[in-house]
Write a protein that holds these residues in place. Structure first.
Motif, mmCIF file in Angstrom:
data_model
loop_
_atom_site.group_PDB
_atom_site.id
_atom_site.type_symbol
_atom_site.label_atom_id
_atom_site.label_comp_id
_atom_site.label_asym_id
_atom_site.label_seq_id
_atom_site.Cartn_x
_atom_site.Cartn_y
_atom_site.Cartn_z
ATOM 1 N N LEU A 69 -90.542 11.182 -6.955
ATOM 2 C CA LEU A 69 -91.927 10.728 -6.512
ATOM 3 C C LEU A 69 -92.787 10.405 -7.716
ATOM 4 C CD1 LEU A 69 -92.355 13.206 -3.351
ATOM 5 C CD2 LEU A 69 -92.134 10.543 -3.430
ATOM 6 N N ARG A 70 -92.699 11.398 -8.701
ATOM 7 C CA ARG A 70 -93.613 11.128 -9.873
ATOM 8 C C ARG A 70 -93.274 9.726 -10.691
ATOM 9 N NH1 ARG A 70 -92.686 14.369 -14.025
ATOM 10 N NH2 ARG A 70 -94.716 14.335 -14.923
ATOM 11 N N GLU B 18 -85.292 4.757 -4.845
ATOM 12 C CA GLU B 18 -84.988 6.050 -4.236
ATOM 13 C C GLU B 18 -86.256 6.879 -4.168
ATOM 14 O OE1 GLU B 18 -82.342 9.965 -5.135
ATOM 15 O OE2 GLU B 18 -81.786 8.179 -5.940
ATOM 16 N N ALA B 19 -87.428 6.608 -5.004
ATOM 17 C CA ALA B 19 -88.582 7.239 -4.970
ATOM 18 C C ALA B 19 -89.450 6.945 -3.847
ATOM 19 C CB ALA B 19 -89.291 7.125 -6.216
ATOM 20 N N GLU B 20 -89.329 5.392 -3.605
ATOM 21 C CA GLU B 20 -90.357 4.638 -2.632
ATOM 22 C C GLU B 20 -89.591 5.163 -1.210
ATOM 23 O OE1 GLU B 20 -89.521 0.712 -3.838
ATOM 24 O OE2 GLU B 20 -91.206 0.638 -5.042
ATOM 25 N N ALA B 21 -88.198 5.512 -1.058
ATOM 26 C CA ALA B 21 -87.597 5.687 0.070
ATOM 27 C C ALA B 21 -88.146 7.167 0.574
ATOM 28 C CB ALA B 21 -86.105 5.977 0.048
ATOM 29 N N TYR B 22 -88.217 8.034 -0.522
ATOM 30 C CA TYR B 22 -88.603 9.427 0.023
ATOM 31 C C TYR B 22 -90.301 9.332 0.296
ATOM 32 C CZ TYR B 22 -84.432 11.099 -2.506
ATOM 33 O OH TYR B 22 -83.239 11.293 -2.784
ATOM 34 N N ASP B 23 -91.097 8.421 -0.381
ATOM 35 C CA ASP B 23 -92.574 8.333 -0.144
ATOM 36 C C ASP B 23 -92.806 7.687 1.086
ATOM 37 O OD1 ASP B 23 -95.351 8.347 -1.157
ATOM 38 O OD2 ASP B 23 -95.227 6.252 -1.003
ATOM 39 N N MET B 24 -91.717 6.723 1.434
ATOM 40 C CA MET B 24 -91.808 6.192 2.991
ATOM 41 C C MET B 24 -91.715 7.294 4.115
ATOM 42 S SD MET B 24 -89.219 3.584 4.555
ATOM 43 C CE MET B 24 -87.885 4.661 4.785
ATOM 44 N N LEU B 25 -90.741 8.303 3.827
ATOM 45 C CA LEU B 25 -90.540 9.318 4.650
ATOM 46 C C LEU B 25 -91.601 10.135 5.081
ATOM 47 C CD1 LEU B 25 -86.569 10.218 4.115
ATOM 48 C CD2 LEU B 25 -87.528 9.021 5.958
ATOM 49 N N MET B 26 -92.343 10.509 3.762
ATOM 50 C CA MET B 26 -93.283 11.314 3.804
ATOM 51 C C MET B 26 -94.340 10.711 4.439
ATOM 52 S SD MET B 26 -93.134 13.155 -0.194
ATOM 53 C CE MET B 26 -94.859 13.933 0.123
ATOM 54 N N LYS B 27 -94.708 9.568 4.479
ATOM 55 C CA LYS B 27 -96.040 8.691 4.917
ATOM 56 C C LYS B 27 -95.672 8.443 6.362
ATOM 57 C CE LYS B 27 -97.680 6.690 0.654
ATOM 58 N NZ LYS B 27 -97.827 5.379 -0.072
ATOM 59 N N ASN B 28 -94.546 7.989 6.565
ATOM 60 C CA ASN B 28 -94.236 7.462 8.160
ATOM 61 C C ASN B 28 -94.052 8.645 9.053
ATOM 62 O OD1 ASN B 28 -94.662 4.976 7.049
ATOM 63 N ND2 ASN B 28 -92.568 4.237 7.475
ATOM 64 N N LEU B 29 -93.353 9.619 8.566
ATOM 65 C CA LEU B 29 -92.918 10.688 9.546
ATOM 66 C C LEU B 29 -93.938 11.914 9.197
ATOM 67 C CD1 LEU B 29 -89.019 10.731 9.192
ATOM 68 C CD2 LEU B 29 -90.520 9.403 10.795
ATOM 69 N N LYS B 30 -94.757 11.901 8.268
ATOM 70 C CA LYS B 30 -95.938 12.771 7.983
ATOM 71 C C LYS B 30 -95.055 14.011 7.491
ATOM 72 C CE LYS B 30 -99.496 10.637 11.095
ATOM 73 N NZ LYS B 30 -99.664 9.969 10.025
#
Length: 292
Positions: free
Chosen positions: A163-164, A130-142
């Motif tokens: 995320l922590r 779940e954390a990696e999914a949120y991180d992916m959205l932040m990075k890929n979609l800025k």
């Protein structure tokens, strides 16, 4: 996926309505070769329960696939799965050659959001996924944490708490994946001021089967020892109202919070992990600085 209108962010209802509403009179259901399909490249789920997957395969072997999967045409070759990867994997186990599918026109952004949301709604992700999914959205979609929270219908502290977990040592992450450590225990470990002690304390936690409260006391003791440069000692447990206040503040800010009190007075310490994390906390407090 029940009650999604109350739990999903703006624009997501329409996205899922388009994804879920299958009308056999309007939608063309095709039998696609399994060899033409590949999983959603943004699929956050890394592990699939082998037992339940085999049970689904047995059902498919006997009765076939009742609900078509949803796919889109790949820019490279064949099709990418938008929703229905379990049915795809189970069909392969059942040694079927084709699977019923409906083709939809989804862009990259929609693919990412659906990949995350489908799993979140079905509670298929472990905390790290779940954390990696949120991180992916932040990075890929800025996106910022606040924007991810708004899109997914979560609070900012909720997103921040997950995320922590990504800052934990790799071996500690593996303990979480193996379910030897809970998310509550992992969050408590992040409260250690000396980050080099996290792995050692995680191993002790697993070996001694420590509760979250016991772990919190150890972390508090070790932090106090670091501050005062003396051997760790067992400290008196904080009053309930202080522990409850710390928990509520940790949920609000998505980071470690410690309240120290003496003779009715005290101080609140809020931990931040980086300059951007400090900015996030100041934003929650509605503190802004004019640009120079």
């Amino acid at each position: 996926m029940k009650n999604k209108g109350k739990s999903l962010g703006k624009g997501i209802d329409a996205l899922f309505q388009e994804l879920e509403e299958v009308d056999v009179k309007k939608d063309e259901v095709l039998e696609l070769s399994l060899n033409e399909l590949r999983p959603n490249p943004y699929q956050p789920r890394k592990t699939f329960d082998e037992v339940s997957l085999q049970e689904l395969a047995n059902s498919i072997e006997q009765s076939g696939v009742f609900q078509p999967i949803i796919v889109r045409k790949s820019a490279v070759k064949g099709y990418e799965i938008i929703a229905g990867e379990r049915r795809f994997r189970a069909s392969k186990l059942a040694q079927r050659e084709t699977i019923p599918a409906i083709i939809r026109d989804f862009d990259e952004e929609a693919m990412m959001q659906v990949a995350v949301l489908e799993n979140l709604q079905r509670e298929d992700l472990n905390p790290l996924e779940e954390a990696e999914a949120y991180d992916m959205l932040m990075k890929n979609l800025k996106l910022t944490q606040a924007e991810v929270a708004e899109r997914l219908g979560k609070s900012r502290p909720y997103i921040a708490n997950y995320l922590r977990l990504l800052s934990l040592p790799q071996l500690v992450k593996e303990m979480m994946q193996d379910e030897r450590l809970s998310m509550g225990q992992a969050r408590t470990l992040l409260g250690l001021k000396n980050k080099e002690q996290i792995l050692k304390l995680a191993n002790r936690c697993v070996k001694e089967n420590l509760t979250v409260r016991q772990l919190e006391q150890l972390v508090s003791t070790m932090n106090e020892s670091k501050d005062k440069k003396k051997v760790p000692r067992i400290v008196k447990e904080k009053p309930y109202y202080l522990r409850e206040s710390e928990d509520r503040l940790m949920d609000k800010f998505g980071t470690s919070v410690e309240i120290q009190e003496k003779e009715g007075k005290g101080k609140i310490e809020i931990e931040y992990l980086s300059q951007s994390d400090l900015t996030r906390i100041l934003d929650i407090l509605d503190i802004h600085f004019d640009e120079a």
